[in-house]
Design an enzyme around this catalytic site. Structure first.
Site, PDB file in Angstrom:
ATOM      1  N   CYS A 198     -30.052  21.422  38.388  1.00  0.00           N
ATOM      2  CA  CYS A 198     -29.056  20.536  38.662  1.00  0.00           C
ATOM      3  C   CYS A 198     -28.431  22.399  39.828  1.00  0.00           C
ATOM      4  CB  CYS A 198     -29.065  19.516  39.187  1.00  0.00           C
ATOM      5  SG  CYS A 198     -27.832  19.302  40.751  1.00  0.00           S
TER       6      CYS A 198
ATOM      7  N   ARG B  51     -30.797  18.296  47.818  1.00  0.00           N
ATOM      8  CA  ARG B  51     -29.379  17.300  47.979  1.00  0.00           C
ATOM      9  C   ARG B  51     -28.317  17.734  49.278  1.00  0.00           C
ATOM     10  NH1 ARG B  51     -27.397  16.418  43.549  1.00  0.00           N
ATOM     11  NH2 ARG B  51     -29.780  15.559  43.079  1.00  0.00           N
TER      12      ARG B  51
ATOM     13  N   CYS C  50     -11.729  28.227  40.207  1.00  0.00           N
ATOM     14  CA  CYS C  50     -12.247  27.592  41.344  1.00  0.00           C
ATOM     15  C   CYS C  50     -11.463  27.830  42.642  1.00  0.00           C
ATOM     16  CB  CYS C  50     -13.141  26.927  41.064  1.00  0.00           C
ATOM     17  SG  CYS C  50     -14.280  27.011  39.132  1.00  0.00           S
TER      18      CYS C  50
ATOM     19  N   CYS D   2      -8.198  21.397  34.187  1.00  0.00           N
ATOM     20  CA  CYS D   2      -9.365  22.494  34.164  1.00  0.00           C
ATOM     21  C   CYS D   2      -8.480  23.889  34.043  1.00  0.00           C
ATOM     22  CB  CYS D   2     -10.480  22.517  35.584  1.00  0.00           C
ATOM     23  SG  CYS D   2     -11.986  23.607  34.458  1.00  0.00           S
TER      24      CYS D   2
ATOM     25  N   CYS E 156     -11.270  24.090  44.018  1.00  0.00           N
ATOM     26  CA  CYS E 156     -11.486  22.204  43.404  1.00  0.00           C
ATOM     27  C   CYS E 156     -10.575  21.938  43.438  1.00  0.00           C
ATOM     28  CB  CYS E 156     -11.932  23.379  41.878  1.00  0.00           C
ATOM     29  SG  CYS E 156     -12.341  21.188  40.732  1.00  0.00           S
TER      30      CYS E 156
ATOM     31  N   CYS F 271     -24.826  10.796  37.887  1.00  0.00           N
ATOM     32  CA  CYS F 271     -24.294  12.218  37.354  1.00  0.00           C
ATOM     33  C   CYS F 271     -22.767  11.977  37.218  1.00  0.00           C
ATOM     34  CB  CYS F 271     -24.341  12.901  38.520  1.00  0.00           C
ATOM     35  SG  CYS F 271     -26.379  13.459  39.569  1.00  0.00           S
TER      36      CYS F 271
ATOM     37  N   CYS G 258     -27.730  12.967  34.757  1.00  0.00           N
ATOM     38  CA  CYS G 258     -27.592  14.116  34.767  1.00  0.00           C
ATOM     39  C   CYS G 258     -25.499  14.317  34.471  1.00  0.00           C
ATOM     40  CB  CYS G 258     -27.214  14.163  36.365  1.00  0.00           C
ATOM     41  SG  CYS G 258     -27.251  15.569  36.797  1.00  0.00           S
TER      42      CYS G 258
HETATM   43  N1  SAM Z   1     -16.755  21.944  35.373  1.00  0.00           N
HETATM   44  C1  SAM Z   1     -18.009  21.742  35.673  1.00  0.00           C
HETATM   45  C2  SAM Z   1     -18.389  22.698  36.256  1.00  0.00           C
HETATM   46  O1  SAM Z   1     -17.375  23.298  37.414  1.00  0.00           O
HETATM   47  O2  SAM Z   1     -19.698  23.154  36.390  1.00  0.00           O
HETATM   48  C3  SAM Z   1     -18.094  20.384  37.035  1.00  0.00           C
HETATM   49  C4  SAM Z   1     -17.745  20.113  37.171  1.00  0.00           C
HETATM   50  S1  SAM Z   1     -17.084  20.515  39.277  1.00  0.00           S
HETATM   51  C5  SAM Z   1     -15.821  19.969  39.644  1.00  0.00           C
HETATM   52  C6  SAM Z   1     -18.832  20.595  39.929  1.00  0.00           C
HETATM   53  C7  SAM Z   1     -19.391  21.252  41.016  1.00  0.00           C
HETATM   54  O3  SAM Z   1     -18.961  20.497  42.649  1.00  0.00           O
HETATM   55  C8  SAM Z   1     -18.899  22.784  41.741  1.00  0.00           C
HETATM   56  O4  SAM Z   1     -19.627  23.833  40.822  1.00  0.00           O
HETATM   57  C9  SAM Z   1     -18.554  22.903  43.170  1.00  0.00           C
HETATM   58  O5  SAM Z   1     -19.623  23.771  43.483  1.00  0.00           O
HETATM   59  C10 SAM Z   1     -18.649  21.646  43.481  1.00  0.00           C
HETATM   60  N2  SAM Z   1     -16.942  21.301  43.732  1.00  0.00           N
HETATM   61  C11 SAM Z   1     -15.959  21.078  43.267  1.00  0.00           C
HETATM   62  N3  SAM Z   1     -15.287  20.961  44.253  1.00  0.00           N
HETATM   63  C12 SAM Z   1     -15.517  21.360  45.856  1.00  0.00           C
HETATM   64  C13 SAM Z   1     -15.257  20.912  46.679  1.00  0.00           C
HETATM   65  N4  SAM Z   1     -14.456  20.288  46.956  1.00  0.00           N
HETATM   66  N5  SAM Z   1     -15.741  21.222  47.524  1.00  0.00           N
HETATM   67  C14 SAM Z   1     -17.706  20.888  47.731  1.00  0.00           C
HETATM   68  N6  SAM Z   1     -17.907  21.001  45.987  1.00  0.00           N
HETATM   69  C15 SAM Z   1     -16.927  21.268  45.327  1.00  0.00           C
HETATM   70 FE1  SF4 Z   2     -13.435  23.013  36.651  1.00  0.00          FE
HETATM   71 FE2  SF4 Z   2     -13.177  22.634  39.305  1.00  0.00          FE
HETATM   72 FE3  SF4 Z   2     -13.805  25.146  38.927  1.00  0.00          FE
HETATM   73 FE4  SF4 Z   2     -15.311  22.658  37.267  1.00  0.00          FE
HETATM   74  S1  SF4 Z   2     -15.265  23.486  40.003  1.00  0.00           S
HETATM   75  S2  SF4 Z   2     -14.730  24.488  36.353  1.00  0.00           S
HETATM   76  S3  SF4 Z   2     -13.560  21.237  37.309  1.00  0.00           S
HETATM   77  S4  SF4 Z   2     -12.121  24.024  38.628  1.00  0.00           S
END
Ligand code: SAM
Ligand code: SF4
Ligand code: DTB
Length: 329
Positions: free
Chosen positions: A199, A271, A68, A64, A71, A108, A139
């Protein structure tokens, strides 16, 4: 003392919205007072023993463009994750059917994209159609959307769009630099504009303060209406990400966050999301008492482990919780 606090808080008129101060006052209530109040609100709006089950599937994994810090799917960090292309429709259908057979009412699908590309719209729309035809709520979480993309997803049968605000506006730049809080709110507005249910929630335990947790809830609760579904994730520390070594948050602060969210957003599904594996049964039971009425159900979240389905079944049975069926469409 307690009566003074109660008078201040209950005087916050719903039309004027929730202030950060009023939310912090809720957080500061004695634990028993806060849980009693949250559970009372919960019972007024919901079956107090009901639980909605959502199963996750990562339909496009890793690589990606966003950064973040929590992530494991960001291309900015070196993790053990295997990058995978968009899953074929048969594979998604099989996973959705298995989720339904195991008792989930919502499926989802998550993609590690910064934004949805026009060329992928017909592919994800086909996934929605197939999953919806199994009698599941649908979702998706695909990153930023354009209005016409949101419309196309709605027309394909998408029920919910997941797009988390993650934390307070102030703490957001500490966690993500490749997009802004306003980008997030903008996409939520587009999804709502297309008639999708929202959501949206966030992550706690990323090193933020209570002020930020209150700020996140303030943003969500003041949406008009608030998101129909609010996921509260505890950070799952992923090796290789900048937040990998963040000290875990005290579980009672999670319980307080759930309780405050329930008071602020009585009608939303709340949730208890990522991070359940690290919680005791007792901590989870307190979260359900405080107003959580949904979980991610299944052995995996997107790329990390979830509390297993058989452990969940034991927990639900021991607490006398029963699961919500998918609403008839
Ligand atoms: N890329 C898209 C986005 O960020 O909107 C969708 C997938 S992203 C993995 C979905 C959500 O998962 C993120 O917004 C975050 O809140 C949650 N998430 C991701 N990694 C996480 C982690 N290590 N621990 C807890 N929540 C996490
Ligand atoms: Fe990309 Fe992970 Fe951020 Fe979603 S949470 S935008 S998958 S880096
Ligand atoms: C949400 O709030 N949490 C889910 C879902 N919405 C998409 C994702 C949790 C991901 C946890 C880390 C992982 O498994 O990659």
């Amino acid at each position: 003392m307690e009566s003074t606090q109660r008078a201040t808080i209950s005087s916050a008129p719903a039309e004027a919205g929730w202030s950060r101060e009023a939310i912090l006052e809720l957080y500061a209530l004695s634990f028993n007072d806060l849980l009693h109040r949250a559970h009372t609100v919960h019972r007024q709006h919901w079956d107090a023993n009901g639980l909605q089950l959502s199963t996750l599937m990562s339909i496009k994994t890793g690589g990606c463009a966003e950064d973040c810090k929590y992530c494991g799917q960001s291309a900015s960090y070196t993790t053990k994750l295997q990058v995978e292309k968009l899953s074929p429709v048969e594979e998604v259908e099989q996973a959705a059917q298995a989720a339904k057979d195991a008792g989930a009412s919502r499926f989802c699908m998550g993609a590690a994209w910064r934004e949805l590309k026009d060329r992928d719209v017909p592919k994800v729309a086909a996934l929605v159609e197939r999953v919806k035809s199994l009698g599941l709520e649908t979702c998706m979480t695909l990153g930023m959307l354009k209005p016409e993309q949101a419309e196309a997803l709605r027309e394909a049968g998408l029920d919910y769009y997941n797009h988390n605000i993650d934390t307070s506006e102030e703490y957001y730049p500490e966690v993500i630099s490749t997009r802004s809080y306003d980008d997030r709110l903008d996409t939520l507005g587009k999804a709502r504009g297309a008639g999708l249910k929202l959501c949206s929630g966030g992550i706690i335990g990323m090193g933020e303060g209570r002020e930020d947790r209150a700020g996140m809830l303030e943003t969500l609760a003041n949406m008009n209406p608030p998101p129909e579904s609010v996921p509260v994730n505890m950070l799952v520390p992923v090796p290789g990400t900048p937040l990998a070594d963040t000290p875990p948050l005290e579980p009672l602060e999670l319980v307080r966050t759930i309780a405050v969210a329930r008071i602020l957003m009585p009608q939303s599904h709340l949730r208890l999301s990522a991070g359940r594996e690290a919680l005791s049964d007792e901590a989870q039971a307190l979260c359900f008492f405080a107003g959580a009425n949904s979980v991610f159900y299944g052995d995996r979240l997107l790329t990390t482990d979830n509390q297993g389905a058989s452990d969940d079944q034991k927990l639900f049975a021991s607490l006398g919780l029963h699961t919500e069926p998918a609403p008839a469409s």
